[in-house]
Enzyme design. Structure first.
Site, PDB file in Angstrom:
ATOM      1  N   ASP A   1       0.867  -1.168   0.000  1.00 37.89           N
ATOM      2  CA  ASP A   1       0.000   0.000   0.000  1.00 37.89           C
ATOM      3  C   ASP A   1       0.916   1.235   0.000  1.00 37.89           C
ATOM      4  O   ASP A   1       2.128   1.136   0.171  1.00 37.89           O
ATOM      5  CB  ASP A   1      -0.956  -0.021   1.200  1.00 37.89           C
ATOM      6  CG  ASP A   1      -2.167   0.885   0.974  1.00 37.89           C
ATOM      7  OD1 ASP A   1      -3.175   0.702   1.662  1.00 37.89           O
ATOM      8  OD2 ASP A   1      -2.097   1.762   0.086  1.00 37.89           O
TER       9      ASP A   1
HETATM   10  C1  GLC Z   1      -4.276   4.351  -0.117  1.00 29.11           C
HETATM   11  C2  GLC Z   1      -5.204   3.229   0.289  1.00 29.11           C
HETATM   12  C3  GLC Z   1      -5.350   2.156  -0.743  1.00 29.11           C
HETATM   13  C4  GLC Z   1      -5.254   2.756  -2.138  1.00 29.11           C
HETATM   14  C5  GLC Z   1      -3.835   3.283  -2.297  1.00 29.11           C
HETATM   15  C6  GLC Z   1      -3.625   3.927  -3.669  1.00 29.11           C
HETATM   16  O1  GLC Z   1      -3.439   4.695   0.953  1.00 29.11           O
HETATM   17  O2  GLC Z   1      -4.933   2.594   1.541  1.00 29.11           O
HETATM   18  O3  GLC Z   1      -6.610   1.514  -0.515  1.00 29.11           O
HETATM   19  O4  GLC Z   1      -5.520   1.763  -3.111  1.00 29.11           O
HETATM   20  O5  GLC Z   1      -3.492   4.214  -1.285  1.00 29.11           O
HETATM   21  O6  GLC Z   1      -4.412   5.062  -3.772  1.00 29.11           O
END
Ligand code: GLC
Length: 723
Positions: free
Chosen positions: A265
């Site tokens: 993430d």
């Molecule tokens: C964010 C979220 C995740 C998302 C990613 C990209 O922090 O936790 O769900 O897909 O970043 O935007």
């Protein structure tokens, strides 16, 4: 599709090029286009070489933009390796569907799949290849801001939705069907169980609870062929998921056999440092690559450290090659080596995006996602009635939800506009803002209410009050709106409340004050029309809650499939020493599976084909349901079991099946379920996944609390069947 010799590509790549393939950057690094590389790469210590050799980009869409970036990238990449374009298409691209917590209340897998298919087609023509969805984190704590993104508190139902979303996003063959996108199930694992409901907080649970409740839906998505997995920010058993070898190598890749791409993430690799399990970026990179994380999203640990780690022998180049191969395989699966632009097409964007048919799907799903929580003969409304539409959401298009990304409020009708399309007898007054109220607003609202036959109050949370990093300790409606409701109550007219919110709320001051309450969640682009159709009875609401509503935040966590404890409280006993509160009931305010209709259904004649079952038999469960009212409606019939004596404690109820049945007024139907021994298995003390001999109770009804009860005995013990 011609086979690409990926391994020879990898053999011809330099160490630096291979490491760059693991880098995912946001679009601003590539804007300025015409090949100029911009973005904050200096401060991230990322060279132009890295950007030009990176493997994927997130958060970019638009056919022209994607085509330009891809064309420039291919000019500079020695091996002609195309970029992967990834983005958060969680519940729609431009046609925004209801939030997943709302879609969950539809219990409609076909429509859920269809919504993902529509979202994929709109994203594909806009140049997106991979979506960071479905989010399948099981949740039991509405204080957490991200409950909006999940389908609720039940692992069986979440698993069914996970499969439906993956089918819709990916279709059958991504290389052939270019109007689909690869799915990425997230957030692995158990991100939905942070202590205190505070986002990014510690997750603490036994491996048994993890396996029994929290892992099922991720596994279901992967069993359906989901191409990617995203790590979660939280710890699992004291080890951050993104550096957790047991979770990622032993369980995900070895036990489950997942050999697809694992992406961190945002920033989660570098966050191993503040978590306190890595002293620096190099240590964070080492732990993540050892755990099997292929792509690092938006932090430079891999870029700045992996080469040295490999050259110093602390990480084998084999691990790097395996990661690169998984990334290239995904690009190959998407057909990007043949056609790096895939479905990106500016002309098609105009035809596909926000098409009438897409809007129709969004409206139907919104109609099925709304849940009627109360109705003391106020709904449906009559078009002859004079309606006073009051509240901060009366004329608000902030009804798309926190993860609607490309959704545009100016493509979204508000409730006033939707009601006006059906009747001219609507007067509107704001009544309050979401969090503030003025005397003028109250005066205007009272005047409108006095002149009306019925008051429709449109209240709720800002979309920004849920979503990532938006946990709330107090989950009541903001005080200003509670005050508005009290003021409206003094007018002594029927009050129907429409709720726009991203989580189960503490409904004190709402459910007791109103005569009718419709939970609309954030219903999306066509949500206002869906609500208007329900308010005027064009549609009979059929949604059922998939997440319990607590009496108060102090009751959290409260969920239907809890354990009985050694001192269960039945709600009436006068004994003192029981598991109960002094000030509220044990039951939630509104239970899992609850939802009303404009008609009524009577359940009768629960019958089992036998009162005993062996493992190679099935028990047929049947019940008759009668629609005793005057409206045709759809009822979600739920089947639960209880294992009365387990090797470990068992939930007082477990959802095992459900059926949606349509019934005309006065119509009776018999519904049948088949129950098998496999549905009775669970993790025993020795972690074997087997069933128990002994007594089971069966419950069938229209909610987890309103059920008919039956029972049977399973006759045969089974040895370990960990299939
Ligand atoms: C964010 C979220 C995740 C998302 C990613 C990209 O922090 O936790 O769900 O897909 O970043 O935007």
């Amino acid at each position: 599709m011609a086979q690409i010799d990926l391994k020879s590509i990898i053999q011809n790549m330099t160490l630096e090029e291979k490491v760059a393939q693991l880098m995912q950057l946001s679009g601003n690094f590539y804007y300025g286009l015409a090949g100029e590389i911009t973005g904050p790469f200096e401060e991230m210590g990322i060279s132009e070489f890295v950007v030009k050799n990176s493997g994927s980009v997130l958060g970019v869409s638009g056919a022209d933009t994607v085509r330009k970036i891809q064309a420039e990238h291919l000019k500079t990449n020695r091996h002609g390796i195309p970029l992967l374009f990834m983005a958060d298409i969680v519940h729609g691209f431009k046609t925004i569907f209801p939030i997943p917590l709302a879609v969950g209340c539809s219990w409609d897998m076909e429509l859920a799949e269809k919504s993902a298919e529509v979202a994929a087609s709109e994203a594909a023509v806009a140049g997106v290849h991979v979506t960071f969805a479905p989010m399948v984190d099981l949740v039991r704590d509405p204080r957490w801001g991200r409950v909006l993104e999940t389908t609720g508190e039940d692992s069986y139902l979440n698993s069914a939705f996970a499969k439906a979303f993956v089918r819709g996003f990916q279709g059958k063959d991504l290389a052939v069907d270019q109007m689909r996108v690869a799915a990425c199930v997230k957030h692995f694992a158990a991100y939905g169980a942070p202590e205190g409901g505070r986002d990014y907080n510690t997750v603490n649970m036994s491996e048994r609870q993890l396996r029994e409740s929290y892992l099922s839906a991720y596994k279901a998505a992967l069993d359906e062929g989901c191409e990617m997995v995203m790590t979660s920010f939280n710890t699992v058993d004291g080890i951050p998921a993104t550096g957790n070898k047991w979770l990622m190598r032993d369980l995900l890749r070895k036990e489950w056999g997942f050999d697809g791409v694992l992406i961190s993430d945002w920033g989660a690799v570098k966050e191993l440092i503040p978590h306190g399990v890595a002293g620096n970026e190099a240590e964070a990179a080492r732990k993540a690559i050892l755990a099997g994380v292929d792509i690092e999203m938006m932090t430079p640990c891999y870029i700045r450290s992996l080469k040295n780690l490999i050259e110093s022998g602390k990480v084998t180049e084999t691990l790097l090659d395996e990661a690169v191969l998984r990334i290239l395989k995904l690009k190959e699966k998407l057909g990007l080596f043949e056609n790096p632009y895939r479905a990106a097409d500016a002309v098609k964007e105009k035809e596909v995006i926000l098409s009438e048919s897409n809007r129709e799907v969004a409206c139907e799903l919104a109609e099925k996602s709304c849940v009627l929580l109360k109705n003391d003969n106020v709904l449906p409304l009559d078009k002859q009635q004079n309606i006073a539409l009051i509240g901060p959401f009366a004329q608000s298009s902030d009804i798309l939800g926190a993860w609607s990304w490309q959704g545009e409020v100016d493509n979204t009708a508000n409730l006033h506009e939707a009601l006006q399309a059906l009747t001219t007898n609507v007067t509107v007054a704001q009544g309050s803002h979401v969090e503030t109220i003025t005397d003028e607003q109250v005066t205007e609202a009272i005047e409108a209410a006095k002149a009306a036959d019925v008051i429709v109050l449109a209240v709720g949370e800002y979309a920004s009050m849920s979503g990532e990093a938006c946990s709330r300790a107090d989950i009541t409606l903001p005080e200003a709106q509670l005050h508005l409701i009290k003021q409206m109550k003094t007018i002594n007219k029927p009050i129907a409340v429409i709720l726009f919110n991203g989580r189960p709320l503490d409904l004190h001051g709402v459910l007791d004050e109103a005569d009718a309450v419709l939970e609309a969640w954030y219903p999306g682009t066509e949500g206002a029309s869906a609500i208007a159709n329900i308010l005027f009875g064009k549609v009979n609401p059929s949604g059922k809650l998939t997440m319990s509503f607590p009496h108060t935040a102090g009751q959290i966590p409260v969920y239907y499939n809890a354990y009985n404890t050694g001192r269960p409280y039945d709600g009436v006993s006068r004994d003192h020493y029981l598991s109960k509160y002094l000030d509220i009931p044990n039951k939630p305010l509104l239970p899992f599976g609850f939802g009303l209709s404009y008609t009524n259904y009577i359940y009768e004649n629960l019958r089992l084909s036998s009162d005993t079952m062996t493992a190679d038999e099935q028990i047929q469960v049947s019940v008759t349901i009668t629609n005793t009212g005057n409206y045709t409606g759809e009822e979600i019939v739920q089947l639960y079991i209880r294992d009365m004596t387990g090797d470990v404690v068992r939930p007082v109820k477990e959802l095992k099946d459900f059926q949606k049945v349509s019934l005309n007024p006065k119509e009776t139907k018999e519904i049948q379920f088949q129950l098998t021994e496999a549905q009775l298995r669970y993790y025993h003390q020795d972690m074997s996944f087997t069933s128990d001999e002994g007594l089971f109770e069966i419950y069938v009804g229209g909610s987890s609390e309103d059920v008919l009860t039956g029972g049977f005995t399973l006759k045969k013990m089974y040895t370990n069947l960990n299939d």
